[in-house]
Motif scaffolding. Structure first.
Motif, PDB file in Angstrom:
ATOM      1  N   PRO A 174      20.511  31.317  41.696  1.00  0.00           N
ATOM      2  CA  PRO A 174      19.872  29.279  40.942  1.00  0.00           C
ATOM      3  C   PRO A 174      19.286  28.707  41.985  1.00  0.00           C
ATOM      4  CG  PRO A 174      22.139  30.029  40.337  1.00  0.00           C
ATOM      5  CD  PRO A 174      21.817  31.152  40.694  1.00  0.00           C
ATOM      6  N   THR A 175      19.199  29.534  42.413  1.00  0.00           N
ATOM      7  CA  THR A 175      18.578  28.833  43.905  1.00  0.00           C
ATOM      8  C   THR A 175      17.511  30.669  44.847  1.00  0.00           C
ATOM      9  OG1 THR A 175      19.918  29.568  45.792  1.00  0.00           O
ATOM     10  CG2 THR A 175      19.941  27.968  45.302  1.00  0.00           C
ATOM     11  N   THR A 190      12.542  25.460  45.492  1.00  0.00           N
ATOM     12  CA  THR A 190      12.870  24.765  47.001  1.00  0.00           C
ATOM     13  C   THR A 190      14.094  24.029  46.133  1.00  0.00           C
ATOM     14  OG1 THR A 190      11.810  22.788  46.580  1.00  0.00           O
ATOM     15  CG2 THR A 190      10.833  24.871  47.925  1.00  0.00           C
ATOM     16  N   GLY A 191      14.210  23.692  44.839  1.00  0.00           N
ATOM     17  CA  GLY A 191      14.992  23.669  44.494  1.00  0.00           C
ATOM     18  C   GLY A 191      15.132  21.987  42.989  1.00  0.00           C
ATOM     19  N   SER A 192      13.337  21.726  43.719  1.00  0.00           N
ATOM     20  CA  SER A 192      13.054  20.010  42.186  1.00  0.00           C
ATOM     21  C   SER A 192      11.070  21.273  43.225  1.00  0.00           C
ATOM     22  CB  SER A 192      13.115  19.552  43.428  1.00  0.00           C
ATOM     23  OG  SER A 192      12.783  19.458  44.896  1.00  0.00           O
ATOM     24  N   ASP A 208      15.219  39.564  46.327  1.00  0.00           N
ATOM     25  CA  ASP A 208      16.732  39.366  46.048  1.00  0.00           C
ATOM     26  C   ASP A 208      17.440  38.455  47.016  1.00  0.00           C
ATOM     27  OD1 ASP A 208      16.246  40.123  48.771  1.00  0.00           O
ATOM     28  OD2 ASP A 208      16.560  42.461  48.274  1.00  0.00           O
ATOM     29  N   ASN A 209      17.981  38.361  46.906  1.00  0.00           N
ATOM     30  CA  ASN A 209      18.852  37.188  47.822  1.00  0.00           C
ATOM     31  C   ASN A 209      18.450  36.664  49.512  1.00  0.00           C
ATOM     32  OD1 ASN A 209      21.058  36.879  46.045  1.00  0.00           O
ATOM     33  ND2 ASN A 209      22.254  38.150  46.495  1.00  0.00           N
ATOM     34  N   ILE A 221       2.476  47.492  48.385  1.00  0.00           N
ATOM     35  CA  ILE A 221       4.258  46.895  48.339  1.00  0.00           C
ATOM     36  C   ILE A 221       4.295  45.709  49.692  1.00  0.00           C
ATOM     37  CG2 ILE A 221       6.007  46.965  48.127  1.00  0.00           C
ATOM     38  CD1 ILE A 221       5.473  49.930  46.962  1.00  0.00           C
ATOM     39  N   TRP A 222       4.789  44.345  49.619  1.00  0.00           N
ATOM     40  CA  TRP A 222       5.269  43.861  51.094  1.00  0.00           C
ATOM     41  C   TRP A 222       6.113  43.181  50.488  1.00  0.00           C
ATOM     42  CZ3 TRP A 222       1.242  43.914  55.180  1.00  0.00           C
ATOM     43  CH2 TRP A 222       0.243  44.715  54.306  1.00  0.00           C
ATOM     44  N   LYS A 223       6.948  43.105  52.122  1.00  0.00           N
ATOM     45  CA  LYS A 223       8.335  42.698  51.895  1.00  0.00           C
ATOM     46  C   LYS A 223       7.993  41.289  52.734  1.00  0.00           C
ATOM     47  CE  LYS A 223      12.757  43.990  53.759  1.00  0.00           C
ATOM     48  NZ  LYS A 223      13.050  45.179  54.118  1.00  0.00           N
ATOM     49  N   LEU A 224       9.150  40.167  52.785  1.00  0.00           N
ATOM     50  CA  LEU A 224       9.365  38.697  52.955  1.00  0.00           C
ATOM     51  C   LEU A 224      10.761  38.578  53.321  1.00  0.00           C
ATOM     52  CD1 LEU A 224       7.799  36.632  55.761  1.00  0.00           C
ATOM     53  CD2 LEU A 224       7.476  35.587  53.067  1.00  0.00           C
ATOM     54  N   ASN A 225      10.753  38.262  54.670  1.00  0.00           N
ATOM     55  CA  ASN A 225      12.491  38.082  54.763  1.00  0.00           C
ATOM     56  C   ASN A 225      12.323  36.347  54.735  1.00  0.00           C
ATOM     57  OD1 ASN A 225      13.445  40.504  55.368  1.00  0.00           O
ATOM     58  ND2 ASN A 225      12.517  39.872  57.782  1.00  0.00           N
ATOM     59  N   ALA A 226      12.608  35.704  53.374  1.00  0.00           N
ATOM     60  CA  ALA A 226      12.399  34.721  53.728  1.00  0.00           C
ATOM     61  C   ALA A 226      13.859  33.806  52.124  1.00  0.00           C
ATOM     62  CB  ALA A 226      11.329  34.594  52.895  1.00  0.00           C
TER      63      ALA A 226
END
Length: 226
Positions: A174-175, A190-192, A208-209, A221-226
């Motif tokens: 959900p988030t 962001t939820g809104s 993913d989480n 292919i690019w990966k972001l820690n977010a």
């Protein structure tokens, strides 16, 4: 901003935030414990942590179950739908589609001829609405982008309009929802509303989480820690 200036800005932001992974892909799909993709030639591939292992194919669409199994579902070029089993082999399921969203055993969806369909364990039950893209998460979440780019979330058996517009969408929970826009920007829910994730020229998205993954127009292919 001109094309060359934008390209320099993209490269500068990537250097600080986005990490390029080896290889190329035409689609990506992320689960809680696995990253899968479709190569530029249509092969199904699984990220090993250092490279890509071939796992069959061909496929045009892929989605990884958002539950703990992280098993993929694919749509083949002829529209047939297959899923990876816990035992290892691929197994064809009933029906055909053009897109697939694997949120879990009771939350898997496809876009088929004439509409949106939900997996009932042995076949597909039609839902209301129409969509160009669909994505599902681990807690019953399902989101769509309609043919006009409008974004909707399923709530109490109806589609609830959300802000913004998109081209591609990915859902983990959900988030944890991400989209790409028509101007190839990546955004996180962001939820809104949507928060931009600058620094990538994104045409496709996965989440993913802990990470957001994007494909640029060249299939990098690019990966972001977010």
């Amino acid at each position: 901003m001109g094309a060359s200036s934008r390209a320099r800005a993209v490269e500068a932001a990537r250097a600080g935030e986005w990490q390029q992974l080896p290889g190329l892909a035409s689609r990506l799909a992320a689960g809680p414990t696995a990253l899968w993709g479709i190569s530029s030639s249509g092969a199904v591939q699984r990220w090993t942590g250092s490279g890509w292992a071939l796992e069959g194919g061909p496929a045009t669409r892929i989605s990884v179950s958002a539950d703990s199994g992280s098993l993929p579902w694919i749509v083949r070029p002829n529209g047939n739908i297959w899923r990876r089993t816990l035992e290892g082999p691929w197994r064809q399921v009933a029906g055909t589609g053009v897109d697939i969203a694997a949120g879990g055993a009771d939350n898997t969806w496809t876009l088929g001829s004439g509409g949106i369909f939900r997996w009932n364990g042995s076949g597909w039950t039609r839902a209301d609405g129409s969509a160009a893209r669909i994505a599902a998460g681990s807690s019953g979440e399902v989101w769509i982008i309609d043919p006009n780019g409008r974004i909707y979330r399923r709530s109490s058996d109806r589609w609830e309009l959300k802000p913004g517009s998109g081209v591609d969408i990915a859902v983990a929970s959900p988030t944890r929802v991400a989209i790409t826009s028509v101007d190839r920007e990546a955004y996180l829910w962001t939820g809104s509303d949507w928060r931009q994730l600058p620094g990538v020229d994104a045409v496709s998205i996965a989440i993913d989480n802990q990470h957001v993954y994007a494909l640029d127009p060249a299939g990098k292919i690019w990966k972001l820690n977010a």
